[in-house]
Design an enzyme around this catalytic site. Structure first.
Site, PDB file in Angstrom:
ATOM      1  N   ASP A 137       0.865  -1.171   0.000  1.00 58.08           N
ATOM      2  CA  ASP A 137       0.000   0.000   0.000  1.00 58.08           C
ATOM      3  C   ASP A 137       0.908   1.228   0.000  1.00 58.08           C
ATOM      4  O   ASP A 137       1.699   1.420   0.922  1.00 58.08           O
ATOM      5  CB  ASP A 137      -0.882  -0.017   1.251  1.00 58.08           C
ATOM      6  CG  ASP A 137      -1.868   1.129   1.279  1.00 58.08           C
ATOM      7  OD1 ASP A 137      -2.303   1.564   0.198  1.00 58.08           O
ATOM      8  OD2 ASP A 137      -2.203   1.590   2.386  1.00 58.08           O
ATOM      9  N   ASP A 280      -7.572  -1.380   1.325  1.00 59.71           N
ATOM     10  CA  ASP A 280      -6.913  -0.108   1.620  1.00 59.71           C
ATOM     11  C   ASP A 280      -7.243   0.421   3.011  1.00 59.71           C
ATOM     12  O   ASP A 280      -6.637   1.407   3.450  1.00 59.71           O
ATOM     13  CB  ASP A 280      -7.320   0.951   0.586  1.00 59.71           C
ATOM     14  CG  ASP A 280      -6.614   0.778  -0.740  1.00 59.71           C
ATOM     15  OD1 ASP A 280      -5.489   0.259  -0.752  1.00 59.71           O
ATOM     16  OD2 ASP A 280      -7.187   1.166  -1.777  1.00 59.71           O
TER      17      ASP A 280
END
Length: 337
Positions: A137, A280
């Site tokens: 990420d 996320d």
């Protein structure tokens, strides 16, 4: 097992910590060996592509070994790697996976492990238990050798029950070595520990106790395309915040809120039709919540993980220390309507 109570060292928690640590080792090795001044100048994204795939492969393999019946909802699949023109890329992935595992790995094995992350939860919420993974990420943060994270979470009956964040470039809050792992279990709190270590002894963390939003610090994405930074500035003005925002990539922002480095994380929608991906936010959200904070969407609604690979019923994200969450929601509403 050494994790301090009340967090119990369950099989799921230990497997998640081990998997994220292994993936962090892979990503750090790739970063050190493949990210160069030349690749940065040419804006060559192949290093992060290799790290992304290798990270997902080792995490999915680790989960397969321990929980063979658990689906994994990951960001990547191996379709691109199977294209003839990407043979060199695939070989690089295989090389780093094998090095991390300490055992020979074939192309087919690596591809199959990556593809294990291709599960899609039905929109009716009928997939009762699954893991969700973001193998890297913050791709631009990775390429800049700044903040990125490996984020792994376990979802049961539409609720995040466990989350682990590996942040290889985040400094320890006590000034110790760089590299932080945060783990959270629903009802068991959030702990932090060194990432590049074998220890499972965690130190509990909690959000800051700032009750006045004007004294808060907020963090947001480095990339303006990820969040409405102009809107964030207006919200800060409404709340009386004068401190400059902390800008960093990835779910390291959740870690910053969880341990009190910041009080607010804003991710404001940049498009009316955009919906956040579950990987996320799942791990980061539980890390903040179990540290005493509050996480909702931009309109104050709880995050709903029962609609597939996206947060279809939510827009944007607000994470705070929980002391003035309602005030932040109201300020956001004034700015974005």
């Amino acid at each position: 097992m050494e994790i301090e109570p009340p967090m119990q060292p369950t099989k799921e928690l230990m497997a998640a910590i081990a998997a994220v640590r292994l993936a962090s080792t892979v990503t750090q090795t790739v970063q050190q060996s493949l990210v160069t001044a030349d690749t940065l100048q040419k804006k060559d994204k192949s290093p992060v592509t290799v790290a992304d795939y290798a990270s997902q492969a080792v995490v999915c393999k680790a989960l397969l070994d321990t929980f063979p019946n658990d689906p994994v909802v990951g960001e990547e699949d191996a379709k691109e790697l199977r294209e003839p023109g990407n043979a060199a890329l695939l070989d690089a992935v295989v090389k780093h996976v094998a090095a991390a595992k300490g055992a020979s790995t074939t192309r087919d094995q690596a591809l199959s492990w990556i593809d294990r992350g291709g599960a899609t939860p039905p929109a009716d919420g009928s997939m009762k238990r699954y893991w969700t993974l973001d193998p890297i990420d913050g791709t631009k943060g990775f390429l800049r050798a700044e903040q990125y994270a490996i984020a792994l979470a376990l979802i049961e009956d539409g609720r995040v029950v466990l989350g682990v964040l590996g942040c290889p470039n985040l400094p320890a809050s006590d000034g110790g070595d760089q590299g932080v792992l945060m783990a959270a279990v629903r009802g068991g709190g959030t702990v932090t520990m060194p990432l590049n270590s074998a220890t499972t002894q965690g130190t509990p963390v909690s959000v800051c106790d700032t009750a006045d939003p004007a004294k808060a610090r907020f963090c947001e994405s480095v990339e303006s395309g990820h969040s409405d930074q102009g809107g964030s500035a207006k919200i800060a003005e409404l709340l009386g915040i004068i401190a400059e925002p902390v800008r960093m990539d990835s779910q390291a922002k959740y870690a910053a809120v969880a341990r009190g480095d910041a009080s607010i994380y804003l991710r404001l929608p940049t498009r009316a039709d955009y919906r956040e991906k579950i990987w996320d936010h799942a791990a980061g959200a539980i890390v903040v919540e179990e540290a005493g904070g509050t996480v909702t969407d931009a309109f104050g609604k709880p995050l709903d993980f029962t609609h597939g690979r996206k947060l279809e019923q939510n827009r944007g994200i607000i994470a705070t220390n929980g002391k003035f969450h309602g005030q932040v929601v109201k300020a956001v509403a004034q700015v974005i309507g």
